[in-house]
Design an enzyme around this catalytic site. Structure first.
Site, PDB file in Angstrom:
ATOM      1  N   THR A   5       0.864  -1.192   0.000  1.00  0.00           N
ATOM      2  CA  THR A   5       0.000   0.000   0.000  1.00  0.00           C
ATOM      3  C   THR A   5       0.899   1.241   0.000  1.00  0.00           C
ATOM      4  OG1 THR A   5      -0.165  -0.086   2.416  1.00  0.00           O
ATOM      5  CG2 THR A   5      -1.929  -1.137   1.145  1.00  0.00           C
ATOM      6  N   LYS A  26       8.674  -5.451  13.628  1.00  0.00           N
ATOM      7  CA  LYS A  26       9.860  -4.613  13.484  1.00  0.00           C
ATOM      8  C   LYS A  26      10.812  -5.310  12.517  1.00  0.00           C
ATOM      9  CE  LYS A  26      10.946  -4.605  17.850  1.00  0.00           C
ATOM     10  NZ  LYS A  26       9.815  -5.328  18.482  1.00  0.00           N
ATOM     11  N   GLU A  27      11.236  -4.598  11.488  1.00  0.00           N
ATOM     12  CA  GLU A  27      12.204  -5.182  10.573  1.00  0.00           C
ATOM     13  C   GLU A  27      13.490  -5.476  11.340  1.00  0.00           C
ATOM     14  OE1 GLU A  27      12.609  -3.673   6.581  1.00  0.00           O
ATOM     15  OE2 GLU A  27      10.833  -2.419   6.863  1.00  0.00           O
ATOM     16  N   PHE A  76      12.409   4.208  21.667  1.00  0.00           N
ATOM     17  CA  PHE A  76      12.170   5.244  20.658  1.00  0.00           C
ATOM     18  C   PHE A  76      12.522   6.647  21.150  1.00  0.00           C
ATOM     19  CE2 PHE A  76       9.669   1.658  19.355  1.00  0.00           C
ATOM     20  CZ  PHE A  76       9.856   1.621  17.974  1.00  0.00           C
ATOM     21  N   ALA A 111      18.212   9.716  19.801  1.00  0.00           N
ATOM     22  CA  ALA A 111      18.344  10.781  18.808  1.00  0.00           C
ATOM     23  C   ALA A 111      19.189  10.293  17.634  1.00  0.00           C
ATOM     24  CB  ALA A 111      18.985  12.009  19.445  1.00  0.00           C
ATOM     25  N   GLY A 112      18.979  10.896  16.468  1.00  0.00           N
ATOM     26  CA  GLY A 112      19.737  10.498  15.297  1.00  0.00           C
ATOM     27  C   GLY A 112      19.389  11.350  14.099  1.00  0.00           C
ATOM     28  N   GLY A 141      13.032   6.181   9.113  1.00  0.00           N
ATOM     29  CA  GLY A 141      12.788   5.832   7.711  1.00  0.00           C
ATOM     30  C   GLY A 141      12.055   4.514   7.659  1.00  0.00           C
ATOM     31  N   CYS A 160       7.293   1.770   7.022  1.00  0.00           N
ATOM     32  CA  CYS A 160       6.079   1.980   7.832  1.00  0.00           C
ATOM     33  C   CYS A 160       5.885   3.412   8.301  1.00  0.00           C
ATOM     34  CB  CYS A 160       6.099   1.045   9.038  1.00  0.00           C
ATOM     35  SG  CYS A 160       5.950  -0.702   8.616  1.00  0.00           S
ATOM     36  N   LYS A 217       5.314   6.324   5.608  1.00  0.00           N
ATOM     37  CA  LYS A 217       4.091   6.062   4.837  1.00  0.00           C
ATOM     38  C   LYS A 217       2.850   6.194   5.703  1.00  0.00           C
ATOM     39  CE  LYS A 217       3.279   1.737   3.743  1.00  0.00           C
ATOM     40  NZ  LYS A 217       1.997   1.365   4.383  1.00  0.00           N
TER      41      LYS A 217
END
Length: 436
Positions: free
Chosen positions: A86, A152-153, A250, A253-254, A258, A261, A264
């Site tokens: 999607t 989670k990938e 989560f 910092a960075g 990307g 998920c 999008k």
């Protein structure tokens, strides 16, 4: 149980393999005939730890099959999962054309009562539209269920096998119970199966991802402020993360989030809010902050070398994928940063343990690929760390120093300690810490 999974990409293949591992008979369907033939030969189209072994073993045991025929999959199954892509449309909404095309084919193939499950991440109202499309193409009884994925990938197998929760959105008790039965072996540890309506389930997925994206953008905003006022974000992060109301996850910092998920889903949720005239002001800012954060390292590089002085510089890059544990380059922060550096005339030599092939689509001949991490460093004016792969965490800094022409590190993932870098003789720039 007999299960059909339509779409053999990241979500579909993981789901199919995991269902088969628990004894179900699964057929994975995809319109890409080459992908199906490769899967039959044991060639896995994506990199995900543990997936190859799972697919090969269950295919060998005849619990996991592959086909290009939706009709074959639907007719021989009780539960049919729709797990097609999607992608984001030009207006930011989710492109549901593949979902609707599959729904039409399912309707034409139904030969008895079936449960059709939306596994793809889809906006509010999709289950109703899928039901409408199927109804136009069959007289058989069926139900549509929303069952969002929370994988989670890099850890998808564990996430599927040991889910924190399973969300089942069903407006039919019969359908909800059947899907719950399928998932029952996965939650023997007591984690919940949460039943709700289809619309609530659809929104739950987007709300979760948008909230996690918000935590990341908030962390980056605070980290940027730390640099300005002289604070150390690592200390601030620990102070926040130990508050049980906030949590540790989560908050790192960075250079932005990307992947397939968060970007999008944030855009699709914003678009949904517009369609229903319900403003999501915080989420809009989350997206803007993230886009800015992706090129924050560029500003540090330009400030160091001087405006207009990047041309001709050789930059070593460690990591291209959007996160470690995957070869996924979708929306990776490395893309806008490295393309901008290339435009300014920098020579880029990069190494990533697994994403060389997937990254070539985005960079083509704009960067050179090193054979290993240290090969990328030879003669480099600076090192850019963009993905926090484990092998980059404790490198040989004396070797790095000998190989590089300039002794400066731009750390987009805060992997190293400024005091250590100073001791090793490097100029060091990171996110949320004072520069060395």
């Amino acid at each position: 149980m007999k299960v059909c999974v339509i779409g053999s990409g990241y979500v579909g293949l993981v789901a199919g393999a995991c269902f088969a591992e628990y004894g179900n008979h699964v057929i994975c369907v995809d319109k890409d005939s080459k992908k199906i033939e490769d899967l039959k030969k044991g060639i896995i189209p994506i990199y995900e730890p543990g997936l190859s072994e799972l697919v090969l073993n269950n295919h060998k045991e005849n619990r996991l099959g592959f086909s290009t025929s939706i009709q074959e999959g639907v007719e021989g199954s009780e539960i049919i999962f729709i797990a097609v892509g999607t992608p984001t449309s030009d207006d930011g909404s989710a492109d549901l054309s593949a979902v609707f095309a599959v729904a039409e084919q399912i309707g034409k193939s139904i030969n008895g009562y079936k449960v059709i499950v939306d596994k793809s991440t889809v906006p509010v109202g999709t289950a109703a539209k899928v039901k409408e499309i199927i109804s136009k193409n069959t007289k058989h009884e069926f139900d549509v269920v929303s069952n969002p994925e929370f994988l989670k990938e890099g850890a998808a197998i564990d996430d599927f096998m040991k889910p924190e929760r399973v969300v089942i959105g069903a407006d039919s008790e019969r359908a909800g119970s059947l899907v719950a039965q399928l998932y029952a072996p996965f939650v023997l540890n007591g984690n919940p199966i949460i039943k709700m309506g289809t619309v609530s389930a659809e929104l739950t997925k987007y709300a979760c991802n948008a909230f996690l994206a918000t935590k990341i953008s908030f962390a980056n905003e605070i980290a940027n402020l730390c640099e300005t006022v002289g604070a150390d974000y690592e200390d601030v992060r620990k102070g926040m993360g130990t508050d049980s109301r906030i949590g540790r996850q989560f908050l790192y910092a960075g250079i932005g989030y990307g992947g397939s998920c968060f970007p999008k889903d944030v855009r699709a949720l914003i678009r949904t809010s517009e369609n229903f005239s319900s403003s999501l002001r915080i989420i809009r800012e989350v997206e803007r902050v993230n886009e800015d954060q992706k090129v924050r390292l560029y500003t540090k590089i330009e400030d160091f070398f001087g405006k207009g002085q990047i041309k001709g510089k050789t930059l070593a890059v460690w990591g291209l994928a959007f996160k470690p544990g995957t070869d996924d380059m979708r929306e990776a922060p490395s893309i806008p940063l490295l393309l901008k550096l290339h435009e300014e005339g920098a020579k880029i030599k990069a190494f990533d343990p697994v994403s060389k092939e997937t990254s070539e689509y985005y960079f083509k001949d704009k960067i050179e690929y090193a054979k290993d991490a240290y090969d990328a460093l030879e003669g480099a004016d600076a090192l850019l760390l963009l993905t926090e792969w484990r092998e980059f965490r404790e490198p040989d800094f004396s070797r790095i120093k000998k190989l590089m022409k300039g002794h400066v590190i731009f750390d987009g993932r805060n992997q190293y300690r400024p005091d250590h870098m100073k001791k090793e003789g490097f100029k060091y720039f990171s996110i949320g810490k004072q520069s060395v």
